[in-house]
Design a protein around this motif. Structure first.
Motif, PDB file in Angstrom:
ATOM      1  N   LEU A 178       0.864  -1.181   0.000  1.00  0.00           N
ATOM      2  CA  LEU A 178       0.000   0.000   0.000  1.00  0.00           C
ATOM      3  C   LEU A 178       0.897   1.226   0.000  1.00  0.00           C
ATOM      4  O   LEU A 178       1.856   1.310   0.778  1.00  0.00           O
ATOM      5  CB  LEU A 178      -0.904   0.008   1.235  1.00  0.00           C
ATOM      6  CG  LEU A 178      -2.067  -0.980   1.173  1.00  0.00           C
ATOM      7  CD1 LEU A 178      -2.711  -1.132   2.545  1.00  0.00           C
ATOM      8  CD2 LEU A 178      -3.089  -0.536   0.139  1.00  0.00           C
ATOM      9  N   HIS A 179       0.588   2.170  -0.883  1.00  0.00           N
ATOM     10  CA  HIS A 179       1.377   3.385  -1.037  1.00  0.00           C
ATOM     11  C   HIS A 179       0.560   4.608  -0.625  1.00  0.00           C
ATOM     12  O   HIS A 179      -0.669   4.572  -0.617  1.00  0.00           O
ATOM     13  CB  HIS A 179       1.857   3.512  -2.488  1.00  0.00           C
ATOM     14  CG  HIS A 179       2.929   2.520  -2.833  1.00  0.00           C
ATOM     15  ND1 HIS A 179       4.229   2.890  -3.028  1.00  0.00           N
ATOM     16  CD2 HIS A 179       2.887   1.177  -3.001  1.00  0.00           C
ATOM     17  CE1 HIS A 179       4.951   1.815  -3.313  1.00  0.00           C
ATOM     18  NE2 HIS A 179       4.155   0.756  -3.305  1.00  0.00           N
ATOM     19  N   CYS A 199      -1.646   6.685  -9.976  1.00  0.00           N
ATOM     20  CA  CYS A 199      -0.975   5.575 -10.654  1.00  0.00           C
ATOM     21  C   CYS A 199      -0.594   5.997 -12.063  1.00  0.00           C
ATOM     22  O   CYS A 199      -1.155   5.521 -13.051  1.00  0.00           O
ATOM     23  CB  CYS A 199      -1.893   4.354 -10.693  1.00  0.00           C
ATOM     24  SG  CYS A 199      -2.176   3.577  -9.098  1.00  0.00           S
ATOM     25  N   ASP A 200       0.362   6.904 -12.175  1.00  0.00           N
ATOM     26  CA  ASP A 200       0.785   7.391 -13.481  1.00  0.00           C
ATOM     27  C   ASP A 200       1.808   6.437 -14.079  1.00  0.00           C
ATOM     28  O   ASP A 200       2.841   6.142 -13.461  1.00  0.00           O
ATOM     29  CB  ASP A 200       1.396   8.787 -13.354  1.00  0.00           C
ATOM     30  CG  ASP A 200       0.409   9.825 -12.817  1.00  0.00           C
ATOM     31  OD1 ASP A 200      -0.818   9.592 -12.890  1.00  0.00           O
ATOM     32  OD2 ASP A 200       0.879  10.870 -12.323  1.00  0.00           O
ATOM     33  N   ALA A 201       1.512   5.966 -15.301  1.00  0.00           N
ATOM     34  CA  ALA A 201       2.438   5.103 -16.027  1.00  0.00           C
ATOM     35  C   ALA A 201       3.624   5.947 -16.486  1.00  0.00           C
ATOM     36  O   ALA A 201       3.517   7.167 -16.570  1.00  0.00           O
ATOM     37  CB  ALA A 201       1.705   4.481 -17.209  1.00  0.00           C
ATOM     38  N   ALA A 207       2.655   6.998  -7.083  1.00  0.00           N
ATOM     39  CA  ALA A 207       1.991   6.400  -5.914  1.00  0.00           C
ATOM     40  C   ALA A 207       2.756   6.686  -4.625  1.00  0.00           C
ATOM     41  O   ALA A 207       2.251   6.439  -3.531  1.00  0.00           O
ATOM     42  CB  ALA A 207       1.817   4.894  -6.099  1.00  0.00           C
ATOM     43  N   GLY A 208       3.967   7.230  -4.758  1.00  0.00           N
ATOM     44  CA  GLY A 208       4.751   7.598  -3.582  1.00  0.00           C
ATOM     45  C   GLY A 208       5.310   6.399  -2.828  1.00  0.00           C
ATOM     46  O   GLY A 208       5.305   5.269  -3.313  1.00  0.00           O
ATOM     47  N   PRO A 209       5.761   6.649  -1.606  1.00  0.00           N
ATOM     48  CA  PRO A 209       6.346   5.580  -0.791  1.00  0.00           C
ATOM     49  C   PRO A 209       5.280   4.707  -0.137  1.00  0.00           C
ATOM     50  O   PRO A 209       4.084   5.000  -0.222  1.00  0.00           O
ATOM     51  CB  PRO A 209       7.134   6.356   0.268  1.00  0.00           C
ATOM     52  CG  PRO A 209       6.351   7.622   0.436  1.00  0.00           C
ATOM     53  CD  PRO A 209       5.824   7.957  -0.940  1.00  0.00           C
TER      54      PRO A 209
END
Length: 183
Positions: free
Chosen positions: A79-80, A85-87, A93-95
């Motif tokens: 879990l972020h 959710c950029d391709a 999504a960060g850490p």
């Protein structure tokens, strides 16, 4: 005068009613608790890679994931902290969700943090199912909710999580991602 005598109790009742309504309106304007959320997992090209649900329970947040179209074997699952959710690499999504600032992995001294999840094991047919509960956590409310102002995401990695290497369990690239969407 007689009308004032009659109106005075009516006005007082109206004012009391307005005060009571005002208090209720403030309570009603607070965000309601979220009891469940959905996730649609996708590859960088947009291909569906499965779905997941998160459900608030008395003991924590319950995750159920149904993966599909994935490479057989183990896949790290985390879990972020950001609901993006950029391709192509899902770095948006960060850490990992880690409000207690501990190290990654259930097998690491001082771990695990809340974003750590068991590996998703995928069969030869490309599907995998996982059910797990993240104890002591909340979707919303409390001091460290999963769904804060910038949301959250679920990420599937290319390789299995070794459950000890910080920050991501040596689990390889991010191959699928889904934004956590409150139901």
């Amino acid at each position: 005068m007689r009308h004032l005598t009659i109106l005075s109790p009516l006005l007082a009742a109206g004012l009391l009613s307005a005060c009571a309504t005002s208090g209720s309106a403030d309570s009603a304007s607070e965000a309601p608790a979220v009891n469940s959320a959905s996730i649609n997992l996708a590859a960088p090209d947009g291909t569906s890679k499965g779905t997941a649900t998160l459900t608030q329970t008395n003991t924590g947040v319950r995750l159920v994931i149904d993966g599909r179209g994935l490479t057989p074997g183990g896949h790290g699952l985390h879990l972020h902290t950001v609901g993006r959710c950029d391709a192509p690499d899902f770095a948006s999504a960060g850490p990992h969700w880690n409000p207690s600032h501990v190290v990654h992995g259930k097998d690491a001294p001082g771990g695990p943090h809340w974003g750590d999840l068991p590996n998703l094991i995928v069969g030869t047919d490309g599907t995998g199912k996982l059910e797990a509960t993240i104890g002591g956590t909340q979707l919303t409310g409390g001091p460290n909710p999963l769904l804060d102002a910038d949301g959250a995401a679920l990420v599937v990695h290319a390789s299995p999580d070794d459950y000890k290497t910080d920050p991501s369990g040596n689990s390889g690239g991010r191959i699928a991602c889904g934004v956590v969407t409150p139901n």
